[in-house]
Each structure stands twice: as structure tokens, then as C-alpha cells.
Design an enzyme around this catalytic site. Structure first.
Site, PDB file in Angstrom:
ATOM      1  N   LYS A 262      38.591  -5.487  15.795  1.00  0.00           N
ATOM      2  CA  LYS A 262      38.249  -5.857  14.843  1.00  0.00           C
ATOM      3  C   LYS A 262      38.885  -7.215  15.685  1.00  0.00           C
ATOM      4  O   LYS A 262      39.639  -8.076  16.291  1.00  0.00           O
ATOM      5  CB  LYS A 262      38.906  -5.551  13.420  1.00  0.00           C
ATOM      6  CG  LYS A 262      38.499  -4.739  12.934  1.00  0.00           C
ATOM      7  CD  LYS A 262      38.995  -4.309  11.673  1.00  0.00           C
ATOM      8  CE  LYS A 262      38.967  -2.462  10.983  1.00  0.00           C
ATOM      9  NZ  LYS A 262      37.731  -2.872  10.576  1.00  0.00           N
ATOM     10  N   ARG A 336      35.227   7.904   8.000  1.00  0.00           N
ATOM     11  CA  ARG A 336      33.817   8.684   7.606  1.00  0.00           C
ATOM     12  C   ARG A 336      34.156   9.991   8.261  1.00  0.00           C
ATOM     13  O   ARG A 336      33.349  10.852   7.907  1.00  0.00           O
ATOM     14  CB  ARG A 336      32.433   8.005   8.020  1.00  0.00           C
ATOM     15  CG  ARG A 336      31.746   7.677   8.722  1.00  0.00           C
ATOM     16  CD  ARG A 336      30.806   6.810   8.804  1.00  0.00           C
ATOM     17  NE  ARG A 336      31.282   5.427   7.810  1.00  0.00           N
ATOM     18  CZ  ARG A 336      30.624   4.306   7.568  1.00  0.00           C
ATOM     19  NH1 ARG A 336      29.517   4.280   8.135  1.00  0.00           N
ATOM     20  NH2 ARG A 336      31.051   2.722   7.305  1.00  0.00           N
TER      21      ARG A 336
HETATM   22  N1  BES Z   1      38.677   0.580   7.089  1.00  0.00           N
HETATM   23  C1  BES Z   1      37.757  -0.351   6.939  1.00  0.00           C
HETATM   24  C2  BES Z   1      36.930  -0.918   5.811  1.00  0.00           C
HETATM   25  C3  BES Z   1      37.877  -2.422   5.214  1.00  0.00           C
HETATM   26  C4  BES Z   1      37.210  -3.330   5.409  1.00  0.00           C
HETATM   27  C5  BES Z   1      39.092  -2.199   4.507  1.00  0.00           C
HETATM   28  C6  BES Z   1      38.248  -3.939   4.649  1.00  0.00           C
HETATM   29  C7  BES Z   1      39.313  -2.575   3.785  1.00  0.00           C
HETATM   30  C8  BES Z   1      38.917  -3.888   3.882  1.00  0.00           C
HETATM   31  C9  BES Z   1      36.548   0.409   7.636  1.00  0.00           C
HETATM   32  O1  BES Z   1      37.164   1.650   8.806  1.00  0.00           O
HETATM   33  C10 BES Z   1      35.726  -0.439   8.305  1.00  0.00           C
HETATM   34  O2  BES Z   1      35.936  -1.417  10.034  1.00  0.00           O
HETATM   35  N2  BES Z   1      34.224  -0.318   8.070  1.00  0.00           N
HETATM   36  C11 BES Z   1      33.175  -1.620   8.690  1.00  0.00           C
HETATM   37  C12 BES Z   1      32.083  -0.543   9.330  1.00  0.00           C
HETATM   38  C13 BES Z   1      31.067  -0.805   9.890  1.00  0.00           C
HETATM   39  C14 BES Z   1      32.040  -1.148  11.417  1.00  0.00           C
HETATM   40  C15 BES Z   1      29.750   0.251  10.657  1.00  0.00           C
HETATM   41  C16 BES Z   1      32.883  -2.629   7.809  1.00  0.00           C
HETATM   42  O3  BES Z   1      32.893  -1.944   6.791  1.00  0.00           O
HETATM   43  O4  BES Z   1      32.402  -3.495   8.467  1.00  0.00           O
HETATM   44 MN    MN Z   2      37.059   1.000  10.517  1.00  0.00          MN
END
Ligand code: BES
Ligand code: MN
Ligand code: ZN
Length: 482
Positions: A262, A336
Site C-alpha cells: 500500500k 477473501r
Molecule cells: N483491508 C483492505 C480494505 C480496506 C480499505 C479496509 C480501507 C479499510 C479501509 C483490503 O484488504 C484491501 O486492501 N482491499 C483492496 C482490494 C483490491 C486490491 C482488489 C481494496 O479495496 O482496495
Molecule cells: Mn488488503
């Protein structure tokens, strides 16, 4: 903080009185009891709207009197909002023992009063463990409530709400706690502690056993971390029950994104990526504390998502215990992957329902903000009852379609499924992905990415950070299921 309903009016030990004043209802009785109020009501054209307040030192009573706009007496939303305003005023004025006096002649519903109690507890929570003066508590000690007119609220009900609030607090403290402390080992120890105290059955699988049994989502995601992943099962089995429900939670103790790391501030709040698992712990604690006659299986899928030397990689293919295969497109879509393992395990118990809570997608925040969690389910009854529980508790759910025709986009060319690159509707498709692992048991996916952790306070919550979302919601659902 203790909340108590007093049966007699008494100002002993009290250093402030709060008088809720409902909109469009007569203030006559209030003025009769506290004549000093009349001047302020007229002077400020006080109507009783939420946010309106009259605060003054009473010469007659030698204490602070607060007349607080209570809004609509039928509105649960207003019941929640007023608590935040009350707690903020009391905090500012350093008043620790108060009497809340309901004077107007109004029949308040039990739902209204329960929300009032719940949100008094909720708004008196502040995470200040890392402030050097955190022991000089700013929290309120005692809230006494006195009603001039009859209603169904009892001290027994208040006590039950305070027990549920203890679970909410446990969850909020755990989610707010720093990520170098809350790693998978810490989670395991805490689950063990709570389960021992509450006489729950517990089984904990770590890497070796997960690997042997084919729980390979957890094994893969956990590879980059020095801490082994864990699949924890907590069972609450009452003497009498008719229904059984599995509650599954995402427990990524820190989500760096893994090799798809990230960037910028998007990693900042990722200590909260275990809020689903924390909620599972809180739910199991509350149902066992209050001896609910429903069988509840709790599952926490726990790992730390890190880019380590052995980290799993985009392009990897994971083979699950149920033989389904998943192509890893993006290591940041890790939720997931670990939840799939927990769902396979939950489905093996053949519960009546599986409800799963996870901070799964950023897209759900774009769609619903911080006051609604996304609900994706193919079971109408489950949807109706969960949405109702959301309305009753203020932990709102908004249904999104589990649209079968979108299944095409979660398929992979070289494996059965892929974990990302869905192109649009990513929250819905994440739900469809999870549904592949539930063996057709009635299933609801609740995406709490927006609601579990607030970047800033809102109208209902006096402080930012963890909300404990899910505990009161699922407790309410189970309570009505029994
Ligand atoms: N934990 C994150 C989702 C999230 C984002 C929770 C902001 C709380 C606040 C999840 O694991 C994630 O990184 N999701 C990605 C998925 C993408 C890479 C397909 C997302 O939602 O951007
Ligand atoms: Mn994630
Ligand atoms: Zn995540």
C-alpha cells in the site's frame, strides 16, 4: 461508568442535571420544575432540536443545569445523537455524577430508551492508553436517570446493555491497540483468555496444522510475516437451543498490502483490518455472558499481511481444502483468501446460517461511507432480519445485490477463481467470491471497512477510531432468532 434508573427523585451526590427536551412537545412541565429555564427558552427561541442546548449554573439548586434538545421522540437516530451531545457537555464541564431527568409527558418506546443507554456507554469511550495523563480519567462515573412518567426500561435491562457494552469496549480497545502489539500471537492469547473465562470451547490451528489440513489461504497470506497465521474456532453451546449460527471474522492484524504494498496514507489505518475477528470475539463474549439460547460458532481467520522474504506473490495459485483453486492477482486482496478458509471450516459444522464480517474493500467506503456496512447475501430471510437488527441498533446495513451474472468476472483463466482485477462492483464481486466457499449454507457477507474504524468522529460517535461495529448488531440478530 454506571447507569442507574432511579425510582425516586433525589439530588444526593449529583453535580449536574440534564433535562432532555423533545421537539414540538410542551416545555411547560420543565419550566414548572425549573423556573429559571423559562427565560433562556424564550431568549434563545429554544425548540428542542438536536444540538440546541441551554447550560447555566442554577442559583437555586447550586449546580449545573443542562437542557438538551432531544429532537423527535419517535426517532432512534435522535436518541443516539443526543447522547453524544450530553457526554461532550459533561466532559467539557468536568461533571462526573449526573442526573438525567425526563420531565415531559411522553411515552418513549423501549427501543428508544435502549438506544439512549447504548449510546451513553458508546460515547463515554475514549482510547487514551498512550496519553501520559490517561489515568486522570475524563470519563463519567455515574449516570442516574429519573423518569417523571412510566416506561418499560428497567435496571435489569440497563445491566444487560452494560454487559453488552463491555464486549463492545473489548473490541474497540483491541482494534485501537497498536499493530506492533496486536499480532497473530497476541490475538491467539486474547481469544484463549476470553474463552477460558467464559467457558467456551476453543480450537486454535497454527501454520503446521493449517498446512496439513489444506487451509492454504491463511498459510499463503501469512508467509511474509514472522508471526504464524491462525484459524481460531470458539464455540458457545448453551444447554437449550433451536438454531445454530456461525460468525466468521477477518483478522488481518496488519495489512501492508504484501508485495502489492500500500502507498501513502492508505496503510495508516490497517491495524484495524482485524475488526471482523475482534467483533467475533465480542459477539461470543456477549452471547455467553448473557446465556443466549442459540448455538454460536465463532471463527477468526488471523494473519499478518507483510512483504517478507517468503511472502506469497502475484501469480501464485492457492489450492484450498475443498480443492478449489485461486489465482493470486493482487496480494492486497488478502482478506477473501483467508476468509475462504474460515468459511470452508464453518460450513463443515453445517450451521443454519453463516454470517461473516470483514473490512474487505475500500470500495464499500466509496459507496456507503462510515454509517452503513455493505450486506451481500442470497438469503431473503437473513437479509430482512439483519437489516432490521441494523435499524434497531444503529449499526446500519445496506443491501447490495449478490448478482449471479457477475460471477464471470471472478473466474481465472488458469485457476477456478482469481482474487482481484474484477473491474467494477468490487465489493459485490468480493461477496460472490466468498459465497463460493459456503457450501450453499444461507450466507451473509457484511463489509465493515467503512464502519469499523472512523477516521474522524461523526454525529453518533464522540471519538474517532474503533466503533466495535457488529457486536450489538449480531447480538440483536441472535436474540431475535432464538
Ligand atoms: N483491508 C483492505 C480494505 C480496506 C480499505 C479496509 C480501507 C479499510 C479501509 C483490503 O484488504 C484491501 O486492501 N482491499 C483492496 C482490494 C483490491 C486490491 C482488489 C481494496 O479495496 O482496495
Ligand atoms: Mn488488503
Ligand atoms: Zn485487508
Amino acid at each position: 461508568m454506571r447507569i442507574e434508573k432511579r425510582s425516586k427523585f433525589n439530588l444526593k451526590g449529583i453535580n449536574g442535571v440534564v433535562i432532555p427536551a423533545f421537539k414540538n412537545r410542551s416545555f411547560e412541565r420543565i419550566i414548572k420544575k425549573y423556573p429559571e429555564v423559562e427565560f433562556f427558552i424564550k431568549e434563545h427561541k429554544f425548540k428542542g432540536k438536536i444540538g440546541e442546548e441551554i447550560i447555566f449554573n442554577s442559583v437555586k439548586h447550586k449546580m449545573l443545569i443542562i437542557v438538551a434538545g432531544a429532537g423527535e421522540y419517535r426517532s432512534l437516530i435522535d436518541a443516539r445523537k443526543i447522547t453524544k451531545n450530553i457526554i461532550m457537555i459533561l466532559k467539557e464541564n468536568r461533571i462526573k455524577n449526573i442526573l438525567i431527568q425526563f420531565i415531559q409527558n411522553i411515552e418513549l418506546s423501549l427501543d428508544h430508551l435502549v438506544n439512549f443507554i447504548d449510546y451513553l456507554y458508546i460515547n463515554n469511550y475514549f482510547f487514551d492508553l498512550y496519553k501520559k495523563d490517561h489515568n486522570e480519567s475524563k470519563k463519567l462515573n455515574n449516570i442516574n436517570i429519573f423518569f417523571e412518567f412510566k416506561n418499560d426500561l428497567t435496571n435489569n435491562i440497563i445491566e444487560n446493555r452494560s454487559i453488552i457494552d463491555k464486549s463492545v469496549r473489548l473490541v474497540r480497545d483491541l482494534v485501537n491497540e497498536i499493530p506492533s502489539k496486536v499480532n497473530p500471537d497476541y490475538m491467539k492469547d486474547l481469544f484463549k483468555q476470553v474463552s477460558d473465562k467464559n467457558n467456551l470451547e476453543i480450537s486454535i490451528m497454527r501454520e503446521k496444522e493449517l498446512d496439513q489440513k489444506g487451509f492454504n489461504g491463511l498459510v499463503s497470506v501469512g508467509k511474509g510475516s514472522p508471526y504464524e497465521p491462525a484459524l481460531i474456532q470458539l464455540n458457545y453451546i448453551p444447554e437449550k437451543y433451536k438454531k445454530s449460527v456461525a460468525i466468521v471474522g477477518k483478522g488481518i492484524t496488519f495489512d501492508s498490502g504484501g508485495l502489492n504494498i500500500k502507498t501513502g496514507n492508505s496503510m495508516l489505518e490497517m491495524k484495524a483490518d482485524m475488526a471482523g475477528a475482534a467483533a467475533v470475539l465480542g459477539i461470543l463474549k456477549s452471547v455467553s455472558d448473557l446465556k443466549l439460547p442459540v448455538k454460536v460458532y465463532g471463527y477468526a481467520a488471523i494473519a499478518e499481511n507483510m512483504p517478507g522474504r517468503k511472502a506469497y506473490k502475484p501469480g501464485d495459485i492457492i489450492t484450498y481444502r475443498n480443492k478449489k483453486t485461486v489465482e493470486v492477482i493482487n496480494t492486497d486482496a488478502e482478506g477473501r483468501l483467508v476468509i475462504a478458509d474460515a468459511l470452508i471450516s464453518a460450513a463443515e459444522e453445517k450451521p443454519d446460517y453463516i454470517i461473516e464480517l470483514s473490512t474487505l474493500t475500500g470500495a464499500i467506503i466509496v459507496a456507503l461511507g462510515d454509517s452503513f456496512a455493505g450486506l451481500i447475501s442470497n438469503n431473503k430471510k437473513l437479509i430482512t432480519n439483519l437489516v432490521k437488527s441494523g435499524e434497531r441498533t444503529g449499526e446500519y446495513l445496506w443491501e447490495m445485490p449478490m448478482f449471479e451474472d457477475y460471477r464471470e468476472s471472478i473466474k481465472s483463466k488458469i485457476a477456478d477463481l482469481k482474487n482481484a482485477n474484477y473491474r467494477g462492483a468490487s465489493s459485490i464481486k468480493a461477496g460472490l467470491f466468498l459465497n463460493e466457499f459456503t457450501a450453499n449454507i444461507p450466507f451473509a457477507h457484511i463489509d465493515i471497512a467503512g464502519t469499523a474504524f472512523l477516521s474522524k468522529q461523526n454525529k453518533f460517535y464522540s471519538s474517532e477510531g474503533a466503533t466495535g461495529f457488529g457486536v450489538r448488531l449480531i447480538y440483536d440478530f441472535l436474540n431475535f432468532l432464538k
